[in-house]
Scaffold this motif. Structure first.
Motif, PDB file in Angstrom:
ATOM      1  N   GLN A   1       0.839  -1.284   0.069  1.00 20.40           N
ATOM      2  CA  GLN A   1       0.003   0.028   0.142  1.00 20.40           C
ATOM      3  C   GLN A   1       0.971   1.246  -0.214  1.00 20.40           C
ATOM      4  O   GLN A   1       1.877   1.189   0.741  1.00 20.40           O
ATOM      5  N   VAL A   2       0.547   2.246  -0.851  1.00 17.36           N
ATOM      6  CA  VAL A   2       1.432   3.344  -1.142  1.00 17.36           C
ATOM      7  C   VAL A   2       0.467   4.498  -0.797  1.00 17.36           C
ATOM      8  O   VAL A   2      -0.834   4.611  -1.197  1.00 17.36           O
ATOM      9  N   VAL A   3       0.755   5.476  -0.293  1.00 19.02           N
ATOM     10  CA  VAL A   3       0.400   7.037  -0.023  1.00 19.02           C
ATOM     11  C   VAL A   3       0.419   7.754  -1.347  1.00 19.02           C
ATOM     12  O   VAL A   3       1.452   8.101  -1.821  1.00 19.02           O
ATOM     13  N   VAL A   4      -0.719   7.771  -2.023  1.00 18.32           N
ATOM     14  CA  VAL A   4      -0.792   8.472  -3.061  1.00 18.32           C
ATOM     15  C   VAL A   4      -1.353  10.091  -2.985  1.00 18.32           C
ATOM     16  O   VAL A   4      -1.281  10.929  -3.774  1.00 18.32           O
ATOM     17  N   SER A   5      -1.751  10.438  -1.645  1.00 18.21           N
ATOM     18  CA  SER A   5      -2.139  11.988  -1.465  1.00 18.21           C
ATOM     19  C   SER A   5      -1.967  12.199  -0.013  1.00 18.21           C
ATOM     20  O   SER A   5      -2.108  11.216   0.724  1.00 18.21           O
ATOM     21  N   GLY A   6      -1.761  13.551   0.370  1.00 21.46           N
ATOM     22  CA  GLY A   6      -1.649  13.681   1.677  1.00 21.46           C
ATOM     23  C   GLY A   6      -0.339  13.549   2.434  1.00 21.46           C
ATOM     24  O   GLY A   6      -0.009  13.863   3.541  1.00 21.46           O
ATOM     25  N   ALA A   7       0.534  13.167   1.400  1.00 21.97           N
ATOM     26  CA  ALA A   7       1.971  13.034   1.883  1.00 21.97           C
ATOM     27  C   ALA A   7       2.784  14.251   2.130  1.00 21.97           C
ATOM     28  O   ALA A   7       3.981  14.145   2.662  1.00 21.97           O
ATOM     29  N   GLN A   8       2.187  15.329   2.054  1.00 24.77           N
ATOM     30  CA  GLN A   8       2.836  16.639   2.232  1.00 24.77           C
ATOM     31  C   GLN A   8       3.068  16.678   3.819  1.00 24.77           C
ATOM     32  O   GLN A   8       3.768  17.560   4.310  1.00 24.77           O
ATOM     33  N   ALA A   9       1.993  16.294   4.614  1.00 25.24           N
ATOM     34  CA  ALA A   9       2.210  16.412   5.942  1.00 25.24           C
ATOM     35  C   ALA A   9       3.205  15.507   6.551  1.00 25.24           C
ATOM     36  O   ALA A   9       3.622  15.757   7.686  1.00 25.24           O
ATOM     37  N   PHE A  10       4.050  14.828   5.876  1.00 28.78           N
ATOM     38  CA  PHE A  10       5.213  14.180   6.371  1.00 28.78           C
ATOM     39  C   PHE A  10       6.325  14.893   6.181  1.00 28.78           C
ATOM     40  O   PHE A  10       7.372  14.635   6.902  1.00 28.78           O
ATOM     41  N   ASP A  11       6.319  16.119   5.473  1.00 27.18           N
ATOM     42  CA  ASP A  11       7.539  16.862   5.534  1.00 27.18           C
ATOM     43  C   ASP A  11       8.803  16.281   5.262  1.00 27.18           C
ATOM     44  O   ASP A  11       9.765  16.724   5.698  1.00 27.18           O
ATOM     45  N   GLY A  12       8.646  15.405   4.487  1.00 30.21           N
ATOM     46  CA  GLY A  12       9.795  14.529   3.912  1.00 30.21           C
ATOM     47  C   GLY A  12      10.487  13.787   4.858  1.00 30.21           C
ATOM     48  O   GLY A  12      11.769  13.272   4.610  1.00 30.21           O
ATOM     49  N   ALA A  13       9.913  13.422   5.884  1.00 29.97           N
ATOM     50  CA  ALA A  13      10.483  12.609   6.844  1.00 29.97           C
ATOM     51  C   ALA A  13      10.573  11.183   6.380  1.00 29.97           C
ATOM     52  O   ALA A  13      10.060  10.692   5.657  1.00 29.97           O
ATOM     53  N   ALA A  14      11.551  10.436   6.536  1.00 29.99           N
ATOM     54  CA  ALA A  14      12.100   9.060   6.107  1.00 29.99           C
ATOM     55  C   ALA A  14      10.986   8.067   6.653  1.00 29.99           C
ATOM     56  O   ALA A  14      10.848   7.112   6.089  1.00 29.99           O
ATOM     57  N   GLN A  15      10.387   8.288   8.020  1.00 30.49           N
ATOM     58  CA  GLN A  15       9.169   7.485   8.576  1.00 30.49           C
ATOM     59  C   GLN A  15       8.474   8.283   9.385  1.00 30.49           C
ATOM     60  O   GLN A  15       8.694   9.021  10.195  1.00 30.49           O
ATOM     61  N   VAL A  16       6.980   8.001   9.073  1.00 31.53           N
ATOM     62  CA  VAL A  16       6.058   8.666   9.934  1.00 31.53           C
ATOM     63  C   VAL A  16       5.086   7.750  10.480  1.00 31.53           C
ATOM     64  O   VAL A  16       4.689   6.565   9.717  1.00 31.53           O
ATOM     65  N   THR A  17       4.627   7.998  11.624  1.00 34.89           N
ATOM     66  CA  THR A  17       3.737   7.163  12.361  1.00 34.89           C
ATOM     67  C   THR A  17       2.339   7.436  11.783  1.00 34.89           C
ATOM     68  O   THR A  17       1.890   8.578  11.721  1.00 34.89           O
ATOM     69  N   VAL A  18       1.514   6.296  11.338  1.00 27.92           N
ATOM     70  CA  VAL A  18       0.439   6.870  10.624  1.00 27.92           C
ATOM     71  C   VAL A  18      -0.827   6.228  11.796  1.00 27.92           C
ATOM     72  O   VAL A  18      -0.741   5.081  12.363  1.00 27.92           O
ATOM     73  N   SER A  19      -1.659   7.152  12.287  1.00 24.66           N
ATOM     74  CA  SER A  19      -2.496   6.624  13.405  1.00 24.66           C
ATOM     75  C   SER A  19      -3.865   6.272  12.882  1.00 24.66           C
ATOM     76  O   SER A  19      -4.330   6.898  11.894  1.00 24.66           O
ATOM     77  N   GLN A  20      -4.590   5.476  13.350  1.00 23.36           N
ATOM     78  CA  GLN A  20      -6.008   4.966  12.902  1.00 23.36           C
ATOM     79  C   GLN A  20      -6.998   6.209  13.104  1.00 23.36           C
ATOM     80  O   GLN A  20      -7.011   7.058  14.186  1.00 23.36           O
TER      81      GLN A  20
END
Length: 427
Positions: free
Chosen positions: A408-427
């Motif tokens: 599964q790939v993030v295709v939208s909303g990745a701007q919130a990651f701010d380019g981090a190598a790893q980000v926690t995704v909460s339910q």
């Protein structure tokens, strides 16, 4: 009388119980083991949270699954019906315009649309026609004069021939008379001189006839060439007069009138357009990024009025305007009768089709990251992973390296990651 409670206070015995003896000493050990177990379970989550430094809600993200299947590259959009042939009728000569048709009238090929009145051109034609008639008269007169002159020269030639024969007969008589002793020898010599003179005169008369024939031939040829030049000038003026009549170049319909009725127009002025309704095409605007893949002959589909027709790309504009390129599709087969000029239709052009390739829905990672990396969901984390993409369509992209089917790939909303190598995704 009881003074205090000293008589009541006494130590408890080592009777069996839960918090007695060795069991009481095991309680801290059990509590410690429980804490260690809870810490072991929560430690990975805590470590991930500490490494990621941020958490993003899953509801803010668009997720797509990498799939193995076909990839169809196409360009879809809206097009409008245009005439493949829409010639403009121009004024080849200046004058006053008189139209015979109105905008929207149906016309046939070579039908008279109007004419341009040019008095100057008509007057010039009359003058040049008069000059041509004069040259024709001069040519006829020269032919008559030539025949007269040749007749006179021929008469002189014939007279010289008779004189030669007379001189020859006279020489014969004088010779016989001299032999008979009737005349002196001087008479014979005189007769011989007269014969030679007659022979020379005949030769000159004959040469004069030949020279006159050549002279008359060249003179008549020069007058004929002058007449031909004048006739060509008259023919050109007549052609120009014929061009003052405006005729339809195709079967179709009168489009736009570019000048007003009875206007005085100059040579080269556009007068009106004629739309060929038998050769309609559909023009669409294609983004510059897809235009480089367009080629003449590619198959397409045209839809409208609840129907669909097959088409082929007939032309691609070499010019880019506002980031778009104009492309035209012609109908494969008979042009539908119900179509009208500038009517809006849906258009789809098939660029490429590939089977059994890794694909994922097109997303912001293509435009923003250039397709060099993507965030993959794994154990509640969005992990930045380098990838390599290939062919692209409007809805999907081909994945060459970095992803596997089912991920599964993030295709939208990745701007919130701010380019981090790893980000926690909460339910």
């Amino acid at each position: 009388m009881i003074r205090d409670t000293s008589a009541q206070d006494r130590p408890l015995s080592d009777a069996p119980g839960f918090f007695s003896g060795r069991r009481r000493r095991l309680v801290p050990v059990l509590i410690g083991l429980a804490l260690l177990a809870v810490g072991a379970v929560a430690l990975p989550s805590v470590q991930r949270m500490m490494r990621s430094g941020t958490s993003v809600s899953l509801q803010r993200l668009g997720i797509a699954t990498v799939e193995l299947g076909p990839l169809v590259r196409d360009v879809a959009g809206e097009g409008k019906v245009v005439a493949a042939m829409s010639p403009t009728v121009y004024a080849l000569h200046g004058g006053n315009l008189v139209l015979k048709v109105k905008a929207g009238d149906k016309v046939a090929k070579n039908q008279l649309l109007g004419e341009i009145d040019s008095p100057d051109l008509r007057a010039k034609l009359a003058q040049e026609q008069s000059n041509a008639d004069a040259l024709r008269t001069e040519l006829l007169r020269a032919e008559v004069d030539g025949r007269e002159q040749r007749s006179a020269l021929k008469s002189n030639w014939e007279s010289a021939a008779i004189d030669l024969q007379t001189a020859r007969n006279d020489l014969e008589r004088q010779t016989k008379a001299f032999e008979a002793g009737a005349v002196a020898g001087m008479q014979v010599e005189k007769a011989r001189d007269a014969l030679e003179k007659a022979r020379i005169t005949l030769a000159h008369a004959q040469a004069g006839v030949g020279l006159k024939d050549d002279s008359l031939k060249f003179e008549l040829q020069a007058k004929q060439q002058a007449l031909q030049r004048q006739q060509l000038l008259v023919q050109d003026l007549r052609r120009q007069l014929d061009e003052l009549q405006l005729r339809s170049p195709v079967n179709g319909q009168v489009g736009q009138l570019l000048v007003a009725e009875r206007a005085n127009v100059a040579a080269g002025t556009g007068l009106l357009t004629v739309v060929d309704l038998t050769a309609l095409e559909v023009q669409m605007q294609v983004a510059e990024s897809f235009a480089r893949d367009l080629a003449i002959g590619m198959p397409g589909e045209i839809g409208g009025n609840g129907q669909h027709w097959r088409g082929l790309v007939s032309s691609v504009s070499p010019e880019v305007v506002n980031g778009e390129v104009a492309a035209r599709l012609r109908f494969e087969g008979t042009v539908p009768d119900q179509l009208r000029q500038n009517q809006r239709l849906s258009v789809r052009v098939l660029l490429d089709q590939r089977d059994k390739v890794l694909t994922v829905s097109r997303g912001s990672f293509v435009e923003e990251g250039g397709g060099r990396f993507a965030y993959v969901l794994q154990d509640g984390q969005a992990i930045k992973r380098p990838i390599r993409i290939g062919a692209q369509s409007l809805s999907k992209v081909e994945v060459l390296e970095g992803l596997k089917a089912g991920e599964q790939v993030v295709v939208s909303g990745a701007q919130a990651f701010d380019g981090a190598a790893q980000v926690t995704v909460s339910q």
